[in-house]
Design a protein around this motif. Structure first.
Motif, PDB file in Angstrom:
ATOM      1  N   ASP A   1       0.839  -1.207   0.000  1.00 31.91           N
ATOM      2  CA  ASP A   1       0.000   0.000   0.000  1.00 31.91           C
ATOM      3  C   ASP A   1       0.869   1.250   0.000  1.00 31.91           C
ATOM      4  O   ASP A   1       0.685   2.148  -0.824  1.00 31.91           O
TER       5      ASP A   1
ATOM      6  N   ASP B   1       0.507   6.933   3.827  1.00 30.39           N
ATOM      7  CA  ASP B   1       0.166   5.666   4.509  1.00 30.39           C
ATOM      8  C   ASP B   1       0.883   5.528   5.857  1.00 30.39           C
ATOM      9  O   ASP B   1       1.260   4.437   6.248  1.00 30.39           O
TER      10      ASP B   1
ATOM     11  N   HIS C   1      -4.717   6.458   6.167  1.00 31.95           N
ATOM     12  CA  HIS C   1      -5.995   5.846   6.571  1.00 31.95           C
ATOM     13  C   HIS C   1      -5.901   5.153   7.928  1.00 31.95           C
ATOM     14  O   HIS C   1      -6.795   4.378   8.285  1.00 31.95           O
ATOM     15  N   HIS C   2      -4.852   5.419   8.702  1.00 31.55           N
ATOM     16  CA  HIS C   2      -4.723   4.803  10.024  1.00 31.55           C
ATOM     17  C   HIS C   2      -5.522   5.583  11.083  1.00 31.55           C
ATOM     18  O   HIS C   2      -5.371   6.796  11.196  1.00 31.55           O
TER      19      HIS C   2
ATOM     20  N   THR D   1      -4.489   3.340   1.510  1.00 32.80           N
ATOM     21  CA  THR D   1      -4.151   4.698   1.099  1.00 32.80           C
ATOM     22  C   THR D   1      -4.237   4.803  -0.427  1.00 32.80           C
ATOM     23  O   THR D   1      -4.551   5.860  -0.963  1.00 32.80           O
TER      24      THR D   1
ATOM     25  N   ASP E   1      -3.588  -4.234   1.335  1.00 35.49           N
ATOM     26  CA  ASP E   1      -4.228  -3.886   2.603  1.00 35.49           C
ATOM     27  C   ASP E   1      -5.559  -4.593   2.825  1.00 35.49           C
ATOM     28  O   ASP E   1      -6.063  -4.609   3.949  1.00 35.49           O
TER      29      ASP E   1
END
Ligand SMILES: [Mn+2]
Length: 324
Positions: free
Chosen positions: A30, A85, A110-111, A130, A161
């Protein structure tokens, strides 16, 4: 629906003459796929964009296009730096200075545990990868054409992912995007084979060691496995060779949480956590200075292996029984 932050990021990138793209340390599909897709799009217009990484490209990702845009050290000062990411400034490693010295600092991630500082930070925890966000940025906000090369990078980001569209983070939107990417004619079977199926000899050895070390705790709800420094150094194993080994425990029937520890240097462990149905492993990882997603997270720990396992097991026990 338009998002102001993505719009601001698109604007800053569109004006930039030079961009440093910074994925997290130990790039995965990713981080590297999303970074290379963005680099390819930016270089096809007006701008010089480099993807800066500190390690070798993992063999599982050596088919990704755009690798001539990967640099091991910065070439001059970059006007814009974009973190990709990555929710943790420590995972920029030695590239932190590149990020801090840029005129404009951007971040796309996106965490859920994202704590990055940036002039514009966009975090979408609903995005499976991401790569999905970069797809949205390029198509909806920058009007950049998705070439076959860019599509292969983004497809690889998404399959990495989502575990090949199998994990709970996969959404209808994920499938729509993947479908769009497939329309460009990418060789998606090869991408899947390289990312998921092909294993090195070193990895086979590490799989055996991991299985030998596997222990079950709490009525088989927690699986713990580890790879010691001696295992890793004796077979000249690379970091990528231990990728995914946490899933051996996760996939065992009855297991809710899998803990996998890899001794990167004597006494220094990198921990991976996975859960199947209800334990939020991001919360557990955060207690140990790490972070990640609800079903997949990581952390670092130093000291005696038994002590580390004991403190992790205590924390996990609390969330298995709901006393967290
Ligand atoms: Mn990711």
């Amino acid at each position: 629906m338009s998002d102001q932050k993505l719009e601001a990021i698109a604007k800053a990138l569109s004006k930039a003459r030079s961009v440093a793209i910074l994925p997290h340390l130990n790039v995965d599909g990713d981080a590297l796929g999303a970074s290379l897709a963005l680099a390819l799009a930016l270089n096809s217009s007006h701008c010089q964009a480099h993807v800066l990484i500190e390690e070798d490209v993992p063999a599982t990702l050596d088919f990704l296009p755009g690798q001539d845009l990967i640099k091991r050290s910065p070439e001059g000062r970059y006007q814009v730096a974009i973190n990709i990411d990555n929710g943790d400034i420590n995972r920029l490693g030695e590239r932190l200075a590149v990020y801090q010295n840029a005129e404009i600092r951007l971040s796309v991630d996106h965490h859920a545990t994202n704590k990055m500082e940036a002039d514009v930070s966009y975090v979408d925890t609903g995005a499976a990868a991401t790569g999905e966000i970069i797809h949205r940025l390029l198509t909806d906000y920058m009007g950049a054409p998705i070439t076959k090369d860019i599509a292969l990078c983004l497809y690889t980001a998404i399959i990495t992912d989502t575990g090949g569209f199998r994990f709970s983070n996969t959404t209808p939107e994920t499938m729509v995007i993947a479908g769009e990417l497939m329309k460009t004619g990418i060789d998606f079977t090869n991408a899947n084979k390289k990312v998921f199926d092909r294993i090195s000899h070193a990895k086979l050895f590490l799989m055996k060691q991991t299985m030998n070390s596997l222990k079950l705790l709490f009525d088989g709800k927690l699986a713990v496995a580890c790879l010691r420094w001696d295992d890793l150094s004796s077979f000249n194993a690379k970091i990528e060779d231990s990728e995914g080994l946490v899933n051996i425990g996760r996939n065992l029937e009855g297991v809710e949480v899998s803990l996998f520890l890899r001794e990167e240097k004597p006494g220094l462990f990198k921990g991976s956590l996975r859960s199947n149905e209800y334990v939020d492993v991001a919360q557990i990882a955060e207690k140990f200075g790490g972070g990640g997603h609800k079903r997949a997270a990581g952390f670092s720990a130093e000291g005696d292996l038994d002590d580390i396992v004991k403190s992790l097991a205590d924390a996990i026990k609390a969330s298995l029984t709901g006393d967290a």
